[in-house]
Write a protein that holds these residues in place. Sequence first.
Motif, PDB file in Angstrom:
ATOM      1  N   ALA A  55      42.863  40.153  29.761  1.00  0.00           N
ATOM      2  CA  ALA A  55      43.517  40.204  30.830  1.00  0.00           C
ATOM      3  C   ALA A  55      44.784  38.422  30.781  1.00  0.00           C
ATOM      4  O   ALA A  55      44.451  38.184  32.202  1.00  0.00           O
ATOM      5  CB  ALA A  55      42.587  40.005  32.300  1.00  0.00           C
ATOM      6  N   THR A  81      38.766  44.008  30.853  1.00  0.00           N
ATOM      7  CA  THR A  81      40.416  43.898  31.456  1.00  0.00           C
ATOM      8  C   THR A  81      39.624  43.384  33.301  1.00  0.00           C
ATOM      9  O   THR A  81      39.997  42.878  33.415  1.00  0.00           O
ATOM     10  CB  THR A  81      40.977  44.642  31.534  1.00  0.00           C
ATOM     11  OG1 THR A  81      41.831  44.389  29.737  1.00  0.00           O
ATOM     12  CG2 THR A  81      42.337  44.559  32.878  1.00  0.00           C
ATOM     13  N   LEU A  82      39.312  44.384  33.581  1.00  0.00           N
ATOM     14  CA  LEU A  82      39.158  44.251  35.079  1.00  0.00           C
ATOM     15  C   LEU A  82      37.817  43.232  35.521  1.00  0.00           C
ATOM     16  O   LEU A  82      38.084  42.917  36.839  1.00  0.00           O
ATOM     17  CB  LEU A  82      38.727  45.390  35.624  1.00  0.00           C
ATOM     18  CG  LEU A  82      39.347  47.373  35.250  1.00  0.00           C
ATOM     19  CD1 LEU A  82      38.478  48.246  35.747  1.00  0.00           C
ATOM     20  CD2 LEU A  82      40.205  46.595  36.274  1.00  0.00           C
ATOM     21  N   SER A  83      36.892  43.268  34.806  1.00  0.00           N
ATOM     22  CA  SER A  83      35.736  41.916  35.181  1.00  0.00           C
ATOM     23  C   SER A  83      37.029  40.575  34.627  1.00  0.00           C
ATOM     24  O   SER A  83      36.771  39.571  35.977  1.00  0.00           O
ATOM     25  CB  SER A  83      34.344  42.257  34.074  1.00  0.00           C
ATOM     26  OG  SER A  83      34.588  41.956  32.947  1.00  0.00           O
ATOM     27  N   GLU A 101      40.029  39.993  35.397  1.00  0.00           N
ATOM     28  CA  GLU A 101      40.629  40.153  36.179  1.00  0.00           C
ATOM     29  C   GLU A 101      40.397  39.262  37.712  1.00  0.00           C
ATOM     30  O   GLU A 101      40.584  38.979  38.510  1.00  0.00           O
ATOM     31  CB  GLU A 101      41.961  41.041  36.422  1.00  0.00           C
ATOM     32  CG  GLU A 101      42.690  40.889  34.951  1.00  0.00           C
ATOM     33  CD  GLU A 101      43.591  42.240  35.660  1.00  0.00           C
ATOM     34  OE1 GLU A 101      43.208  42.986  36.305  1.00  0.00           O
ATOM     35  OE2 GLU A 101      44.080  42.164  34.397  1.00  0.00           O
ATOM     36  N   TRP A 102      38.772  40.517  37.618  1.00  0.00           N
ATOM     37  CA  TRP A 102      38.467  39.924  39.174  1.00  0.00           C
ATOM     38  C   TRP A 102      38.028  38.308  39.147  1.00  0.00           C
ATOM     39  O   TRP A 102      37.899  37.604  39.994  1.00  0.00           O
ATOM     40  CB  TRP A 102      36.894  40.633  38.864  1.00  0.00           C
ATOM     41  CG  TRP A 102      35.848  40.802  40.086  1.00  0.00           C
ATOM     42  CD1 TRP A 102      36.423  41.171  41.663  1.00  0.00           C
ATOM     43  CD2 TRP A 102      35.279  40.423  40.569  1.00  0.00           C
ATOM     44  NE1 TRP A 102      35.947  40.433  42.345  1.00  0.00           N
ATOM     45  CE2 TRP A 102      34.801  40.091  42.009  1.00  0.00           C
ATOM     46  CE3 TRP A 102      34.070  39.668  38.893  1.00  0.00           C
ATOM     47  CZ2 TRP A 102      33.453  39.774  42.234  1.00  0.00           C
ATOM     48  CZ3 TRP A 102      33.296  39.169  39.889  1.00  0.00           C
ATOM     49  CH2 TRP A 102      32.549  39.241  40.903  1.00  0.00           C
ATOM     50  N   MET A 103      37.150  37.891  37.965  1.00  0.00           N
ATOM     51  CA  MET A 103      36.630  36.633  37.633  1.00  0.00           C
ATOM     52  C   MET A 103      38.504  35.436  37.986  1.00  0.00           C
ATOM     53  O   MET A 103      38.147  34.635  38.674  1.00  0.00           O
ATOM     54  CB  MET A 103      35.876  36.304  36.468  1.00  0.00           C
ATOM     55  CG  MET A 103      34.783  37.258  36.613  1.00  0.00           C
ATOM     56  SD  MET A 103      33.545  37.388  35.179  1.00  0.00           S
ATOM     57  CE  MET A 103      34.334  35.992  33.825  1.00  0.00           C
ATOM     58  N   ARG A 104      39.026  35.842  37.497  1.00  0.00           N
ATOM     59  CA  ARG A 104      40.625  35.607  37.586  1.00  0.00           C
ATOM     60  C   ARG A 104      40.780  34.628  38.885  1.00  0.00           C
ATOM     61  O   ARG A 104      41.178  33.785  39.156  1.00  0.00           O
ATOM     62  CB  ARG A 104      41.792  35.641  36.152  1.00  0.00           C
ATOM     63  CG  ARG A 104      41.908  34.979  35.773  1.00  0.00           C
ATOM     64  CD  ARG A 104      42.594  35.365  34.767  1.00  0.00           C
ATOM     65  NE  ARG A 104      43.816  36.289  35.323  1.00  0.00           N
ATOM     66  CZ  ARG A 104      45.216  36.475  34.953  1.00  0.00           C
ATOM     67  NH1 ARG A 104      45.220  36.561  33.258  1.00  0.00           N
ATOM     68  NH2 ARG A 104      45.725  36.532  35.347  1.00  0.00           N
ATOM     69  N   ASN A 105      40.872  35.809  39.846  1.00  0.00           N
ATOM     70  CA  ASN A 105      40.792  35.700  41.652  1.00  0.00           C
ATOM     71  C   ASN A 105      39.959  35.372  41.991  1.00  0.00           C
ATOM     72  O   ASN A 105      39.224  35.376  42.336  1.00  0.00           O
ATOM     73  CB  ASN A 105      42.010  37.235  41.783  1.00  0.00           C
ATOM     74  CG  ASN A 105      43.027  37.560  40.932  1.00  0.00           C
ATOM     75  OD1 ASN A 105      44.402  36.586  40.102  1.00  0.00           O
ATOM     76  ND2 ASN A 105      43.263  38.919  40.935  1.00  0.00           N
TER      77      ASN A 105
END
Length: 124
Positions: free
Chosen positions: A25, A116-118, A120-124
């Motif tokens: 990510a 990857t999804l977690s 990216e979720w925490m980055r946004n």
Amino acid sequence: MTMNRPRWILLALALSFLVVGIADAFLPPLRGKDYTVLDVVHVFLISALCYTWCRADGLARGVPAPGRSALLAGIFPLLGIPVYFFRTRPWRRALLATLGAAGFLVSSLVLAAVGTLSAEWMRN
């Protein structure tokens, strides 16, 4: 309950998928490709861990050294792991172990996607 060496290797393999999924990510893909440099390195780690697991499993179960089938598992795990199972187990147990390995692969890929999804979720 203590874990034997083959289980520790499987745990390391599963965690490597999670770590690479999280790191993907944050890393840019290679130019013109859909994968990162870490994914390329991960391929070699997977190969080494698959070979090491076959050797450790053979030692833990007391079967003769798997030799070429362990090497095949390290070079091409999708073919080598089932070959290793069928050379070291009765065919019914080998078939069940192959199905278990397929399940392990699917769960490892899910771990990578969740990582990857977690991230990216925490980055946004």
